[in-house]
Design a protein around this motif. Structure first.
Motif, PDB file in Angstrom:
ATOM      1  N   GLU B  95      46.988  38.930  35.941  1.00 52.32           N
ATOM      2  CA  GLU B  95      45.573  39.241  35.459  1.00 52.32           C
ATOM      3  C   GLU B  95      45.365  40.718  35.899  1.00 52.32           C
ATOM      4  O   GLU B  95      44.891  41.328  34.685  1.00 52.32           O
ATOM      5  CB  GLU B  95      44.402  38.683  36.323  1.00 52.32           C
ATOM      6  N   ILE B  96      45.935  41.386  36.756  1.00 54.06           N
ATOM      7  CA  ILE B  96      45.752  42.866  36.982  1.00 54.06           C
ATOM      8  C   ILE B  96      46.624  43.464  35.826  1.00 54.06           C
ATOM      9  O   ILE B  96      46.259  44.408  35.204  1.00 54.06           O
ATOM     10  CB  ILE B  96      46.316  43.289  38.306  1.00 54.06           C
ATOM     11  N   LEU B  99      44.558  43.568  32.881  1.00 49.53           N
ATOM     12  CA  LEU B  99      43.419  44.590  33.007  1.00 49.53           C
ATOM     13  C   LEU B  99      43.770  45.649  32.764  1.00 49.53           C
ATOM     14  O   LEU B  99      43.274  46.630  32.061  1.00 49.53           O
ATOM     15  CB  LEU B  99      42.722  44.488  34.389  1.00 49.53           C
ATOM     16  N   LEU B 121      42.330  39.929  44.864  1.00 49.09           N
ATOM     17  CA  LEU B 121      41.621  39.088  43.879  1.00 49.09           C
ATOM     18  C   LEU B 121      42.090  37.636  44.575  1.00 49.09           C
ATOM     19  O   LEU B 121      41.068  36.823  44.456  1.00 49.09           O
ATOM     20  CB  LEU B 121      42.205  39.438  42.402  1.00 49.09           C
ATOM     21  N   ASP B 132      37.042  37.724  38.558  1.00 51.52           N
ATOM     22  CA  ASP B 132      38.360  37.733  37.577  1.00 51.52           C
ATOM     23  C   ASP B 132      38.418  39.002  37.541  1.00 51.52           C
ATOM     24  O   ASP B 132      37.590  40.330  37.993  1.00 51.52           O
ATOM     25  CB  ASP B 132      38.014  36.746  36.374  1.00 51.52           C
ATOM     26  N   ALA B 133      39.132  39.493  36.461  1.00 55.41           N
ATOM     27  CA  ALA B 133      39.424  40.886  36.220  1.00 55.41           C
ATOM     28  C   ALA B 133      38.093  41.524  36.043  1.00 55.41           C
ATOM     29  O   ALA B 133      37.889  42.814  36.243  1.00 55.41           O
ATOM     30  CB  ALA B 133      40.363  40.969  35.171  1.00 55.41           C
ATOM     31  N   GLU B 134      37.282  41.150  35.303  1.00 51.81           N
ATOM     32  CA  GLU B 134      35.960  41.584  34.945  1.00 51.81           C
ATOM     33  C   GLU B 134      35.147  41.837  36.018  1.00 51.81           C
ATOM     34  O   GLU B 134      34.415  43.200  36.110  1.00 51.81           O
ATOM     35  CB  GLU B 134      35.185  40.743  33.848  1.00 51.81           C
ATOM     36  N   ARG B 137      36.436  45.301  36.993  1.00 50.96           N
ATOM     37  CA  ARG B 137      36.453  46.631  36.278  1.00 50.96           C
ATOM     38  C   ARG B 137      35.491  47.673  36.509  1.00 50.96           C
ATOM     39  O   ARG B 137      35.755  48.843  36.357  1.00 50.96           O
ATOM     40  CB  ARG B 137      36.221  45.967  34.740  1.00 50.96           C
TER      41      ARG B 137
END
Lengths: 202, 202
Positions: B95-96, B99, B121, B132-134, B137
Motif C-alpha cells: 500500500e505504501i 501511495l 500502518l 489506509d494510505a489515504e 496522505r
C-alpha cells in the motif's frame, strides 16, 4: 509475538497476568491481545523506554485522568526519547515564547516540546545559521493543520476508552509517520535536484 | 562544553586532535569549535547514537560522496534511532508503494523510512483502526512542502562544504523541530477542546 517476549512484558508489568487454567498455563482473552498490541506499538513504533510505556498505561487505566492530561503524559513519554537535556538558551526560549504567542497557541510553559524547539534554534545559531522564529513558522503551521485533525479524530467517538486509545496511539504513531514521510520527501526532492538518473531510482 | 566531554569526543574519534602546544596542552582553532558544535547538534538535538555520528562525519569529510548519498547516510543515522526492527507487513508495504507511486515520489525501495510507514500502518490496523494510505496522505503532503524548501535551501549556496552542512544539520534538527511543534499543536487543540480553562494556561 514470541512467548519469551510475552513473559518479559508480564514481568515488567506491561501486561496483566492471564487467567490460570493450569499451574503452568494461562488463558489470555481478547483484551489481553489488544493490550499486547498497544504495548508493542509503543515499544516498536514509538520506541518508548519501558518506564515510559508503564507511565502511559497507568494513566490510560486511570479513568480520573482527563484526556488533556493524558496527552501530556504521552508527550512526556515521547520527550524522554528525543528532548535534549542541554540547558535551554534564554534568548531562544524567549523567541519561542513570542512565536507561540503570535501564533495564539495556548501551551503550558513547562511543555518539554517548547524547550526542544528553543534548543534546536540555539544550536543552529551556534553553527552560524541565520535562523529566527520566522524560519520555524512553516513547521509550526504544517504541524498545526495535522494536529487539528488528530484532536478532532480523538473526540469523534462516544467512548472514553476509545478516545484515550486514539489519543495515545495517535500521538505516538503519527509522530513516526510524519518523520518518515519527511525523510522520504527529502529524498525525492534531493533526487530531483542532485541525481541525473532520478528516473532510474525505482 | 566541559573538558571531560571534549576528551570523550576525542577518544571516540568525533573530534580530530588539536595542535599540541605543550605535552599536556593542545590548541583548538575555529574549525575545531565548529566541528564540536556539529557533533553536539547530532548528539544533543538529533539524539543520534555515537556510531551514527561517526558515520555521518566520515561521509561529510569524504568529498567524493555526492550530496544525495550523504542524505541517505544521515537518514540511516536517524533511522537507527527510530525505525522499528519489526518485520514489515507485506500488504502494508504494498500500500505504501502504491501511495508513493500515486504521489509520484521517487524514493529508493530500500529507504528505511518506507518501511517505517508500513510498520506504523500495520500496527494501527492490528489495533482495529480503520486506516489506509489515504489516512496517511495529509502527512505526506505536509512533509513534502517542508522538504521541498529544505532541499532548496541546501542547494542555495555555492560552497559544497556549506551545502553538506545544511543538508546534514537540516535533516537532523528540523526533524526534532517538526515533532516538537506537532506536540505543541496537539496540546493547543486539546486545550481548546478538552479544558474549560483554556484561557488560564499561560
Amino acid at each position: 509475538v514470541p512467548i519469551p517476549t510475552i513473559k518479559f512484558y508480564l514481568r515488567e508489568g506491561l501486561l496483566p497476568p492471564g487467567e490460570l487454567t493450569a499451574p503452568n498455563q494461562a488463558d489470555y482473552g481478547d483484551e489481553h491481545v489488544h493490550r499486547l498490541r498497544l504495548v508493542r506499538v509503543m515499544l516498536e513504533v514509538g520506541r518508548l523506554p519501558l518506564a515510559a510505556v508503564r507511565d502511559v498505561l497507568a494513566a490510560v487505566a486511570d479513568e480520573a485522568v482527563p484526556l488533556h492530561d493524558l496527552l501530556a503524559v504521552a508527550h512526556r513519554a515521547l520527550a524522554l526519547r528525543t528532548v535534549s537535556d542541554a540547558p535551554p538558551d534564554a534568548t531562544a526560549v524567549r523567541e519561542i515564547d513570542l512565536l507561540l504567542r503570535d501564533l495564539d497557541w495556548e501551551v503550558a510553559s513547562e511543555s518539554p516540546a517548547r524547550r526542544e524547539v528553543a534548543v534546536a534554534l540555539a544550536a543552529l545559531r551556534r553553527l552560524g545559521w541565520k535562523v529566527d522564529a520566522e524560519t520555524l513558522r512553516p513547521y509550526a503551521l504544517a504541524a498545526d493543520a495535522l494536529a487539528g485533525r488528530e484532536v478532532e479524530y480523538v473526540g469523534a467517538t462516544a467512548s472514553r476508552a476509545e478516545s484515550v486509545e486514539r489519543l495515545v496511539v495517535g500521538t505516538v504513531v503519527f509522530e513516526s509517520v510524519l518523520a518518515a514521510f519527511r525523510r522520504l520527501a527529502e529524498e525525492r526532492h534531493s533526487a530531483l535536484r542532485y541525481t541525473r538518473a532520478a528516473g532510474n531510482l525505482h
